[in-house]
Design an enzyme around this catalytic site. Structure first.
Site, PDB file in Angstrom:
ATOM      1  N   HIS A   1     -27.031  12.523  21.907  1.00  0.00           N
ATOM      2  CA  HIS A   1     -26.294  13.513  21.346  1.00  0.00           C
ATOM      3  C   HIS A   1     -26.990  14.853  21.377  1.00  0.00           C
ATOM      4  O   HIS A   1     -28.060  14.896  21.247  1.00  0.00           O
ATOM      5  CB  HIS A   1     -26.070  13.269  19.830  1.00  0.00           C
ATOM      6  CG  HIS A   1     -24.904  13.945  19.214  1.00  0.00           C
ATOM      7  ND1 HIS A   1     -24.922  15.231  18.805  1.00  0.00           N
ATOM      8  CD2 HIS A   1     -23.796  13.561  19.049  1.00  0.00           C
ATOM      9  CE1 HIS A   1     -23.773  15.556  18.610  1.00  0.00           C
ATOM     10  NE2 HIS A   1     -23.001  14.542  18.529  1.00  0.00           N
TER      11      HIS A   1
ATOM     12  N   HIS B   1     -20.542  19.310  12.620  1.00  0.00           N
ATOM     13  CA  HIS B   1     -21.897  19.934  13.258  1.00  0.00           C
ATOM     14  C   HIS B   1     -22.510  20.995  12.609  1.00  0.00           C
ATOM     15  O   HIS B   1     -23.405  21.755  13.378  1.00  0.00           O
ATOM     16  CB  HIS B   1     -21.585  20.336  14.752  1.00  0.00           C
ATOM     17  CG  HIS B   1     -20.901  18.927  15.454  1.00  0.00           C
ATOM     18  ND1 HIS B   1     -21.869  18.115  16.117  1.00  0.00           N
ATOM     19  CD2 HIS B   1     -19.796  18.757  15.788  1.00  0.00           C
ATOM     20  CE1 HIS B   1     -21.027  17.372  16.804  1.00  0.00           C
ATOM     21  NE2 HIS B   1     -19.873  17.618  16.597  1.00  0.00           N
TER      22      HIS B   1
END
EC number: 3.5.1.5
Length: 569
Positions: free
Chosen positions: A221, A322
Site C-alpha cells: 500500500h 487516508h
C-alpha cells in the site's frame, strides 16, 4: 395420458424451465434458462400433497447409504459456467450433486438421492448463485461481517486490526501478533476469512514472518511506501511461499511511474486493487496496467458504476480514509489527483469488455461492504442501456453478460487468491456457500444464505408470529451463525507455511483452516470470462483512455436500478 399445463402454470409451480426468460429485479438485464436437469412430470417438490413423501419422491436410503443431507429443489443456477435449472444436493457441508433429485427406486435418472434424513429447501422460482467473495476488506469493525452476509457475500479477505489509523487506510494486518489476534477473532464470525500481512518491506525477513504467522497474502500500500524495492521484495517472498500479492500503487509517482511499477513486478502475478485509480494508484494512468497478462485487475465499488454523484462524494471520503488534512494544499492536491471522470467512465466499459476482472468493496475505506453484488449488477445494467447487447448475446437475453459479471464477484476472486478449489462457484465438491434470490430482489436482498451446508442468514418475520412470514420481515442471522455450528460451517484461509508451522494449534483455532494454493501460477487468462488484454493508453493531459486505439467514454447514470425502490432511505 400425460397431463399438460401451460408454460406459465409450470413456472409458477416448479419454477422457470428451458427457454423461459426472467428480468432481474428492476434492471434491464434478462436471463434465459439454457437447460433444465429436472424431468417434466417427475419433478420433486416438498409440501402437503406434494412429491417428497415416503415411498414417493423420498426413498428408504439412509445417509450412510448415499442420501443427501439437504436438497434444494428446482432452483435456477446462475454461474459463470451456465444458467440452468436443477436440483442441488448437499452433504457434509459440500455440494455433492447438481441434477435430478428423487427416489431411484421409482424414478428414472435420479442423481441426487432423497432419504428420511434429507431436509428440503424450496428453490422453485428462485435464482441460486455461489456466495460472493470480497477480497478488498478493511477489517475496521466486526459489524461489517453481518452486513456483508446480508448482501450475499460469504467470503471476506483483506487486512486490518480494527479502527486503527493504519487499518482505516490500508488492508494490512501487520505482524505476527495482530495476525494471530485476527485469526482468533475469526472464530466467532460466520463467514470464510483470510488476512493479508503488510507487504511493504525491502528485505524478506519480516514478510516471511507474517506469512508463517498465518497471513494468506501480502498487501503493498502506498501509505506504507510502495517503492520498486518493496514491490520486488514482496513478490519474491510471495513466489517462494505461494501467497498472492495485492497492490495499491504510488499515486504521487514519488518512487516512479506506472512503467517503473510494471518493471519492478517483472512479469510476476499480482492483484491490482482499484485499478482505475480513484481508490489510489499512479495518477493518471494506473488504469493501463489492466493490459498486462500477469496482472489480475479489480475495481472497488465506490466507482461502480459511474453516476452523476460519483465525483462529488469521492473527495471527502478520500480525505478521511487516508488521514489527510483539508488545510494543507498538498493533501488536497493529492486527493484531487485521484478523481478523474475520464478514467471512471472508461472503467465501466473495461468491465463490460472483460478487461477488468474482479469487483470488491474497499469496506469503510471509501467502499461499502454490503453493496458489492448490487454495484456489480448496476454496472451490468448501465452498460446494457448505454452499449446494447454484447456480441455473444442476442435480443432475447443477456446471458453472457450476466455470466461475466457474476464471475467478477465469485469465481475470479477465488482463482486470484488460491481458494477456487473450495469456494467461488456452484460445482460439486465445493463448500456449500449458496445464495437464493427472489428474481424481483436479485442483487439487492437475498432470500436465504446457506453457509457450509446450513442456513446462516434469511429473510424472517416476527419471531412471535404464528407463521414465519408476518412483518416486519428483514434479514436475520440463523442457526449456523451461532454456537459450535459456526466453526464447521466456515473456513479460514492461510499460507501453507502457516499450516506446516501448526498455527491452528498454537492459536487454539477450531475452524477448518485451508492453505491457499497456486497463487503464483495464475495469469489473467485463468480468470473466467474476464481475461481481455487490450492495448491501453492514457492521454496525460486530457486523461482520456484508449483501448486498442478506441476512446473509452460513457455518460454518468442519472438513475440506477437496485436503489431507492428497495431501500427505506
Amino acid at each position: 395420458m400425460p397431463y399438460r399445463i401451460s408454460r406459465q402454470a409450470y413456472a409458477e409451480t416448479y419454477g422457470p424451465t428451458t427457454g423461459d426468460r426472467i428480468r432481474l429485479a428492476d434492471t434491464e438485464l434478462i436471463l434465459e434458462v439454457e437447460k433444465d436437469f429436472t424431468t417434466y412430470g417427475d419433478e420433486v417438490k416438498f409440501g402437503g400433497g406434494k412429491v417428497i413423501r415416503d415411498g414417493m419422491g423420498q426413498s428408504q436410503t439412509s445417509r450412510a447409504g448415499g442420501a443427501v443431507d439437504t436438497v434444494i429443489t428446482n432452483a435456477l443456477i446462475l454461474d459463470w459456467w451456465g444458467i440452468v435449472k436443477a436440483d442441488i444436493g448437499l452433504k457434509d457441508g459440500r455440494i455433492v450433486g447438481i441434477g435430478k433429485a428423487g427416489n431411484p427406486d421409482i424414478q428414472e435418472g435420479v442423481t441426487i438421492v432423497i432419504g428420511p434424513g434429507t431436509e428440503a429447501i424450496a428453490g422453485e422460482g428462485h435464482i441460486l448463485t455461489a456466495g460472493g467473495i470480497d477480497t478488498h476488506i478493511h477489517f475496521i469493525c466486526p459489524q461489517q461481517i453481518e452486513t456483508a452476509l446480508a448482501s450475499g457475500v460469504t467470503t471476506l479477505m483483506g487486512g486490518g486490526t480494527g479502527p486503527a489509523t493504519g487499518t482505516n487506510a490500508t488492508t494490512c494486518t501487520p505482524g505476527a501478533f495482530h495476525i494471530g489476534r485476527m485469526l482468533q477473532a475469526a472464530e466467532g464470525l460466520p463467514v470464510n476469512l483470510g488476512f493479508f500481512g503488510k507487504g511493504n518491506a525491502s528485505t524478506p525477513e519480516a514478510l516471511e514472518e507474517q506469512v508463517r504467522a498465518g497471513a494468506c497474502g501480502l498487501k503493498l500500500h502506498e501509505d506504507w511506501g510502495t517503492t520498486p524495492a518493496a514491490i520486488d521484495a514482496c513478490l519474491s517472498v510471495a513466489d517462494q511461499m505461494d501467497v498472492q500479492v495485492c497492490i495499491h500503487t504510488d499515486t504521487l509517482n514519488e518512487a516512479g511511474f506506472v512503467e517503473d511499477t510494471i518493471a519492478a513486478i517483472k512479469g510476476r502475478t499480482i492483484h491490482t486493487f482499484h485499478t482505475e485509480g480513484a481508490g489510489g494508484g499512479h495518477a493518471p494512468d494506473i488504469i493501463k496496467i489492466c493490459g498486462e497478462a500477469n496482472v489480475l485487475p479489480s475495481s472497488t465499488n465506490p466507482t461502480r458504476p459511474y453516476t452523476r454523484n460519483t465525483l462529488e462524494e469521492h473527495l471527502d471520503m478520500l480525505m478521511v480514509c487516508h488521514h489527510l488534512d483539508p488545510k494543507i494544499p498538498e493533501d488536497v492536491a493529492f486527493a484531487e489527483s485521484r478523481i478523474r471522470r475520464e478514467t471512471i467512465a472508461a472503467e465501466d466499459i473495461l468491465h463490460d469488455l472483460g478487461a477488468f476482472s474482479i469487483i470488491a468493496s474497499d469496506s469503510q475505506a471509501m467502499g461499502r461492504v454490503g453493496e458489492v453484488i448490487t454495484r456489480t449488477f448496476q454496472t451490468a445494467h448501465k452498460m446494457k442501456v448505454q452499449r446494447g447487447a454484447l456480441p455473444e448475446d442476442s435480443s432475447r437475453n443477456d446471458n453472457h453478460r450476466l455470466k461475466r459479471y457474476i464471475a467478477k464477484v465469485t469465481i475470479n476472486p477465488a482463482i486470484a487468491h488460491g481458494i477456487s478449489s473450495q469456494v467461488g462457484s456452484v460445482e460439486t465438491g465445493k463448500l456449500a456457500d449458496l445464495v437464493l434470490w427472489k428474481p424481483g430482489f436479485f442483487g439487492i436482498r437475498p432470500q436465504l444464505v446457506v453457509k457450509g451446508g446450513s442456513i446462516v442468514w434469511a429473510q424472517m418475520g416476527d419471531a412471535n408470529a404464528s407463521i414465519p412470514t408476518p412483518g416486519p420481515v428483514h434479514g436475520r442471522p440463523m442457526f449456523a451463525a451461532f454456537g459450535k455450528a459456526l466453526a464447521p460451517s466456515c473456513l479460514t484461509f492461510m499460507s501453507d507455511a502457516a499450516m506446516n508451522d501448526n498455527i491452528q494449534s498454537k492459536l487454539g483455532l477450531k475452524r477448518t483452516c485451508i492453505a491457499v494454493e497456486n497463487t503464483r501460477e495464475v495469469g489473467k487468462s485463468a480468470l473466467k470470462l474476464n481475461s481481455a488484454l487490450p492495448n491501453m493508453s492514457v492521454d496525460p493531459q486530457t486523461y482520456e483512455v484508449f483501448a486498442d486505439g478506441e476512446l473509452l467514454t460513457c455518460e454518468p447514470a442519472e438513475v440506477l436500478p437496485l436503489a431507492q425502490r428497495y431501500l427505506l432511505l
